[in-house]
Design a protein around this motif. Structure first.
Motif, mmCIF file in Angstrom:
data_model
loop_
_atom_site.group_PDB
_atom_site.id
_atom_site.type_symbol
_atom_site.label_atom_id
_atom_site.label_comp_id
_atom_site.label_asym_id
_atom_site.label_seq_id
_atom_site.Cartn_x
_atom_site.Cartn_y
_atom_site.Cartn_z
ATOM 1 N N SER A 202 2.960 6.251 -5.372
ATOM 2 C CA SER A 202 2.839 6.485 -6.820
ATOM 3 C C SER A 202 1.630 7.351 -7.160
ATOM 4 N N ILE A 203 0.626 7.337 -6.278
ATOM 5 C CA ILE A 203 -0.571 8.149 -6.483
ATOM 6 C C ILE A 203 -0.369 9.567 -5.964
ATOM 7 N N ASP A 204 0.286 9.686 -4.794
ATOM 8 C CA ASP A 204 0.475 10.983 -4.137
ATOM 9 C C ASP A 204 1.778 10.928 -3.348
ATOM 10 N N GLU A 205 2.799 11.620 -3.825
ATOM 11 C CA GLU A 205 4.112 11.544 -3.174
ATOM 12 C C GLU A 205 4.114 12.208 -1.795
ATOM 13 N N ASN A 206 3.079 12.985 -1.502
ATOM 14 C CA ASN A 206 2.974 13.632 -0.186
ATOM 15 C C ASN A 206 1.997 12.897 0.741
ATOM 16 N N TRP A 207 1.800 11.611 0.530
ATOM 17 C CA TRP A 207 0.804 10.846 1.274
ATOM 18 C C TRP A 207 1.083 10.800 2.769
ATOM 19 N N ARG A 208 2.319 10.949 3.182
ATOM 20 C CA ARG A 208 2.641 10.831 4.616
ATOM 21 C C ARG A 208 1.966 11.909 5.457
ATOM 22 N N ARG A 209 1.581 13.013 4.845
ATOM 23 C CA ARG A 209 0.927 14.078 5.615
ATOM 24 C C ARG A 209 -0.402 13.601 6.195
ATOM 25 N N PHE A 210 -1.005 12.578 5.592
ATOM 26 C CA PHE A 210 -2.288 12.078 6.075
ATOM 27 C C PHE A 210 -2.154 11.172 7.291
ATOM 28 N N LEU A 211 -0.932 10.897 7.709
ATOM 29 C CA LEU A 211 -0.706 10.028 8.868
ATOM 30 C C LEU A 211 -0.485 10.830 10.145
ATOM 31 N N TYR A 212 -0.456 12.157 10.014
ATOM 32 C CA TYR A 212 -0.189 13.014 11.164
ATOM 33 C C TYR A 212 -1.336 14.006 11.343
ATOM 34 N N THR A 213 -1.413 14.546 12.529
ATOM 35 C CA THR A 213 -2.392 15.592 12.805
ATOM 36 C C THR A 213 -1.822 16.532 13.846
ATOM 37 N N ASP A 214 -2.631 17.464 14.300
ATOM 38 C CA ASP A 214 -2.189 18.424 15.312
ATOM 39 C C ASP A 214 -3.369 18.737 16.226
ATOM 40 N N TYR A 215 -3.050 19.212 17.419
ATOM 41 C CA TYR A 215 -4.083 19.569 18.385
ATOM 42 C C TYR A 215 -3.791 20.957 18.933
ATOM 43 N N LYS A 216 -4.810 21.598 19.473
ATOM 44 C CA LYS A 216 -4.617 22.936 20.012
ATOM 45 C C LYS A 216 -5.420 23.106 21.294
ATOM 46 N N THR A 217 -4.980 24.032 22.110
ATOM 47 C CA THR A 217 -5.667 24.312 23.365
ATOM 48 C C THR A 217 -7.053 24.893 23.091
ATOM 49 N N VAL A 218 -8.049 24.417 23.818
ATOM 50 C CA VAL A 218 -9.399 24.970 23.729
ATOM 51 C C VAL A 218 -9.546 26.004 24.837
ATOM 52 N N GLU A 219 -9.786 27.237 24.437
ATOM 53 C CA GLU A 219 -9.878 28.312 25.419
ATOM 54 C C GLU A 219 -11.113 28.148 26.299
ATOM 55 N N THR A 220 -10.960 28.462 27.565
ATOM 56 C CA THR A 220 -12.056 28.338 28.517
ATOM 57 C C THR A 220 -13.160 29.335 28.193
ATOM 58 N N ASN A 221 -14.390 28.848 28.136
ATOM 59 C CA ASN A 221 -15.521 29.750 27.899
ATOM 60 C C ASN A 221 -16.624 29.571 28.926
ATOM 61 N N VAL A 222 -16.367 28.769 29.961
ATOM 62 C CA VAL A 222 -17.389 28.530 30.991
ATOM 63 C C VAL A 222 -17.714 29.811 31.739
ATOM 64 N N THR A 223 -16.681 30.536 32.128
ATOM 65 C CA THR A 223 -16.889 31.740 32.940
ATOM 66 C C THR A 223 -17.734 32.757 32.183
ATOM 67 N N GLN A 224 -17.364 32.963 30.924
ATOM 68 C CA GLN A 224 -18.094 33.944 30.140
ATOM 69 C C GLN A 224 -19.547 33.518 29.968
ATOM 70 N N ALA A 225 -19.778 32.218 29.786
ATOM 71 C CA ALA A 225 -21.143 31.738 29.552
ATOM 72 C C ALA A 225 -22.007 31.893 30.776
ATOM 73 N N LEU A 226 -21.399 31.848 31.946
ATOM 74 C CA LEU A 226 -22.186 31.892 33.188
ATOM 75 C C LEU A 226 -22.444 33.323 33.659
ATOM 76 N N VAL B 236 0.832 -1.205 0.000
ATOM 77 C CA VAL B 236 0.000 0.000 0.000
ATOM 78 C C VAL B 236 0.868 1.258 0.000
ATOM 79 N N LYS B 237 1.939 1.240 0.787
ATOM 80 C CA LYS B 237 2.839 2.400 0.853
ATOM 81 C C LYS B 237 3.382 2.740 -0.535
ATOM 82 N N ASN B 238 3.855 1.736 -1.260
ATOM 83 C CA ASN B 238 4.428 1.983 -2.593
ATOM 84 C C ASN B 238 3.358 2.447 -3.572
ATOM 85 N N GLU B 239 2.180 1.854 -3.482
ATOM 86 C CA GLU B 239 1.105 2.244 -4.399
ATOM 87 C C GLU B 239 0.610 3.655 -4.081
ATOM 88 N N TRP B 240 0.496 3.975 -2.794
ATOM 89 C CA TRP B 240 0.057 5.308 -2.376
ATOM 90 C C TRP B 240 1.080 6.356 -2.802
#
Length: 454
Positions: free
Chosen positions: A428-452, A422-426
């Motif tokens: 040949s289809i898209d040389e940048n395929w490795r980007r789909f194996l990673y992701t990123d996360y970010k801090t979610v800002e607190t909004n409880v206080t403002q909502a209350l 699959v790696k070799n076939e992928w």
């Protein structure tokens, strides 16, 4: 096959995956705040003798995307999980797509096998036939995607500087939500960027398979059966949408317990001894033959053990594991000269996670890599697994699930062969395929206080 309403297997006690959420959703509070501002504006306008009518506010509708962006609780509300991710949506997606693929977690298979008193291999065949009889094209095991993740672990650890360690596994969405919403500044920079097996499978199907078969991603429906309700949240993340579209790489997630309920409802009680004919064996159809691939290191994915084994293969040395309790394990690797060259840990359950966070804050945590799971007992005991009435029965069945999982075939060479193909076939289809194996996360800002403040 129509969705008959709220599933009887989803309960608030399970949804949290043992990270106790705030059950009162704050998004309706934010709506009330807006409504109060509207009423205040009406009063002001009345005093100014203005009689214009303000538009009526629509009823609030909460989505899983709202839950991910909100810091009001760790996970989601029961009704949101059911409405957006259910068998009703799954069957609708199967019937309306050109190609449908269902990914089954090995933990799901072993959980159902214990409940129905059969072998994991027969359970895999039975699950595969259950879906294929309903016109699902492929029913696959998430082990293949897990192999992609394992192949990248040591490389990521090597690229992580000592000041950013420990590197924390990211396969558990409950832990990721907790990190984003409670300790973002501390934990987010240390969370692994490698996708979970569910997310990697989504990329394989909506990017690799779509291009290979000349289909648009929106013509493919991909659902997953997982041991964890928070996998429904993971599937809803913007990071896992097909580039430039609103198409999710995983369209729907249902739990092990929901699958059991659906299979029972359809009266699939007989033991199936054989399997229908399938094409040549590979990652897309091996499950239909009852072939499930496990790994060393237990039912939570074996991430820590894979780091250790790959590190020793590369650098030499020996490992020693210390069990502090049934949810806390530390492994050290010692070089032939006697120096400690690697420290890894397995940390399961919220209480142990809190202790890990405290040690990281005081810089007393000296590990290089930590396999973190929100549920006590790890993925075998996920909140979406089949549940039992008494504590004694739960513990007995969990032990059987873990034993079944540990006895799964460890034929990693089969996965390695498919991975190379699959790696070799992928590539040949898209040389940048490795980007789909990673992701990123970010801090979610607190909004409880403002909502209350309304």
């Amino acid at each position: 096959m129509e969705d008959s309403g709220f599933s009887g297997v989803v309960r608030l006690s399970n949804v949290s995956d043992f990270i106790a959420p705030n059950l009162d959703c704050i998004i309706p509070l934010e709506t009330k705040k807006v409504e109060k501002e509207v009423k205040d504006e009406v009063k002001i306008n009345a005093r100014m003798k203005k009689k214009e009518k303000l538009p009526e506010k629509p009823a609030v509708k909460i989505t899983l995307a709202d839950c991910l962006a909100c810091n009001g609780c760790i996970t989601s509300a029961e009704t949101v999980l059911i409405e957006e991710q259910s068998f009703g949506k799954l069957w609708q997606g199967v019937s309306s797509s050109k190609l449908s693929v269902i990914t089954i977690s090995p933990q799901t298979i072993t959980s159902l096998a214990v409940k129905l008193e059969t072998t994991p291999q027969d359970m895999a065949i039975r699950i595969s036939q259950f879906f294929k009889k309903r016109r699902v094209h492929h029913v696959i095991d998430s082990s293949f995607a897990r192999h992609f993740a394992h192949r990248m672990l040591l490389e990521e650890l090597h690229s992580t500087p000592a000041t950013s360690r420990p590197l924390l596994s990211s396969a558990c969405p409950g832990f990721v939500c907790y990190a984003e919403k409670s300790h973002g500044e501390l934990l987010i920079p240390r969370i692994s960027k490698i996708r979970s097996p569910q997310a990697i499978t989504g990329a394989l199907i909506k990017h690799f398979l779509a291009k290979k078969l000349a289909l648009s991603p929106c013509e493919i429906f991909h659902a997953a059966v997982m041991p964890c309700f928070d996998k429904k949240l993971e599937a809803s993340r913007d990071q896992f949408k097909v580039d430039g579209t609103q198409v999710q790489e995983t369209d729907c997630v249902v739990s092990s317990a929901e699958l059991l309920e659906e299979m029972t409802k359809e009266e699939q009680e007989e033991v199936i001894e054989g399997s229908e004919d399938v094409e040549e064996e590979n990652w897309l159809n091996a499950l239909g033959r009852g072939h499930i691939i496990g790994e060393e290191g237990g039912a939570s994915g074996g991430y820590a053990d894979r780091i250790v084994s790959d590190f020793i293969a590369e650098n030499g040395g020996t490992s020693k594991t210390e069990t502090l309790n049934k949810n806390l394990f530390y492994t050290t690797v010692t070089s032939p000269s006697g120096d400690v060259t690697l420290r890894v840990a397995k940390v399961y359950g919220f209480r142990n996670i809190q202790n890990l966070v405290r040690k990281m804050k005081t810089k007393k945590e000296k590990t290089d890599y930590v396999e973190v799971m929100a549920c006590p007992g790890g993925c075998a005991n996920g909140g979406g697994q089949v549940r039992y009435d008494t504590i004694g029965e739960r513990e007995e069945k969990l032990k059987l699930v873990e034993e079944n999982y540990n006895h799964l075939s460890k034929n990693s060479h089969v996965l390695e062969g498919d991975w190379e193909k699959v790696k070799n076939e992928w590539d040949s289809i898209d040389e940048n395929w490795r980007r789909f194996l990673y992701t990123d996360y970010k801090t979610v800002e607190t909004n409880v206080t403002q909502a209350l403040k309304w």
